[in-house]
Design a protein around this motif. Sequence first.
Motif, short mmCIF file in Angstrom:
data_model
loop_
_atom_site.label_atom_id
_atom_site.label_comp_id
_atom_site.label_asym_id
_atom_site.label_seq_id
_atom_site.Cartn_x
_atom_site.Cartn_y
_atom_site.Cartn_z
N HIS A 47 -23.47 -15.83 -76.41
CA HIS A 47 -24.29 -17.03 -76.28
C HIS A 47 -24.51 -17.42 -74.82
O HIS A 47 -25.61 -17.86 -74.45
CB HIS A 47 -23.63 -18.19 -77.03
N LEU A 51 -28.20 -17.77 -73.18
CA LEU A 51 -28.68 -19.02 -72.58
C LEU A 51 -29.09 -18.81 -71.13
O LEU A 51 -30.09 -19.39 -70.66
CB LEU A 51 -27.59 -20.09 -72.67
N LEU A 54 -32.48 -17.06 -71.30
CA LEU A 54 -33.53 -18.01 -71.68
C LEU A 54 -33.92 -18.88 -70.49
O LEU A 54 -35.10 -19.15 -70.27
CB LEU A 54 -33.04 -18.90 -72.83
N ASN A 64 -33.37 -25.62 -73.21
CA ASN A 64 -32.17 -24.78 -73.12
C ASN A 64 -30.98 -25.48 -73.75
O ASN A 64 -30.15 -24.85 -74.43
CB ASN A 64 -31.89 -24.43 -71.66
N TRP A 66 -31.13 -27.56 -76.16
CA TRP A 66 -31.32 -27.51 -77.62
C TRP A 66 -30.75 -26.21 -78.18
O TRP A 66 -30.06 -26.23 -79.19
CB TRP A 66 -32.81 -27.62 -77.95
N TYR A 67 -31.04 -25.09 -77.51
CA TYR A 67 -30.49 -23.80 -77.96
C TYR A 67 -28.98 -23.75 -77.80
O TYR A 67 -28.28 -23.14 -78.60
CB TYR A 67 -31.15 -22.64 -77.21
N TYR A 70 -27.79 -25.38 -80.77
CA TYR A 70 -28.21 -24.66 -81.99
C TYR A 70 -27.35 -23.43 -82.28
O TYR A 70 -27.00 -23.14 -83.43
CB TYR A 70 -29.68 -24.25 -81.83
N LEU A 71 -26.96 -22.71 -81.23
CA LEU A 71 -26.32 -21.41 -81.41
C LEU A 71 -24.89 -21.44 -81.95
O LEU A 71 -24.55 -20.64 -82.83
CB LEU A 71 -26.35 -20.63 -80.08
N VAL A 99 -26.73 -14.38 -83.46
CA VAL A 99 -27.83 -15.28 -83.82
C VAL A 99 -28.06 -15.16 -85.32
O VAL A 99 -27.77 -14.12 -85.92
CB VAL A 99 -29.13 -14.92 -83.05
N ARG A 105 -36.22 -17.35 -85.68
CA ARG A 105 -35.67 -17.37 -84.32
C ARG A 105 -34.75 -16.19 -84.03
O ARG A 105 -34.64 -15.74 -82.90
CB ARG A 105 -34.91 -18.68 -84.09
N LEU A 109 -34.91 -14.25 -80.54
CA LEU A 109 -33.83 -14.42 -79.57
C LEU A 109 -33.22 -13.07 -79.19
O LEU A 109 -32.89 -12.84 -78.03
CB LEU A 109 -32.75 -15.35 -80.13
#
Length: 202
Positions: A47, A51, A54, A64, A66-67, A70-71, A99, A105, A109
């Motif tokens: 992760h 990140l 991204l 970023n 938010w991800y 989310y992850l 993921v 997604r 990703l």
Amino acid sequence: MVLGQNKNQLKQHYRFLLEIHRRPLKKKMNPTGIFIDLTKAYDILNHKVLLFKLNSYGIKGVANLWYESYLPHWKQCTEINSVKQGIDVSTTRELKYGVPQGSIRGPLLFSLYINDLPLNIMGSKIVLFTDDTNILVSEANMDNLQYKLNKVMNELQTWFALNSLVVNVDKTLAMSFHTAQNKNHYYHMLYLKVEIFHTTLK
């Protein structure tokens, strides 16, 4: 969904074969394909690395963050449906890597995660599709080809280690391509020894 993925995969393989036919075969450049399959590719993505990538692609700030939220909070359990004993469910555990599969997604990703691979492998043509990586190495001189193959393999090993990805060695292979007229000349290419991830490919 599966049909669409299969169509895209066929397109990628067709693109790879076109790369072989356009120049290397016609100019007798000894084209050699390296076909790499990754083990549990979606399940082991780091992760922090994702990140960071991204962010480098412009997904910064709130997006970023938010991800980042989310992850890490996905959970997984195993359910066994037995005729005699009914349904048995294991303890639920939080997933620290990977993921979600089966989502829009997930594949996106993963594609972003491996998108920089071609930038780190010099002297080759690379076609990426989810967890399949096809690499074409060509060289007229056989000694130079062997050197280039080994160099590409070393670069691959470094990149996969830095990105916490694991290669499925049983499904990974190297293959030479040749015309029918040059079969005898190319035959021994199938037995080139190329060290990758402590395994010899043939």
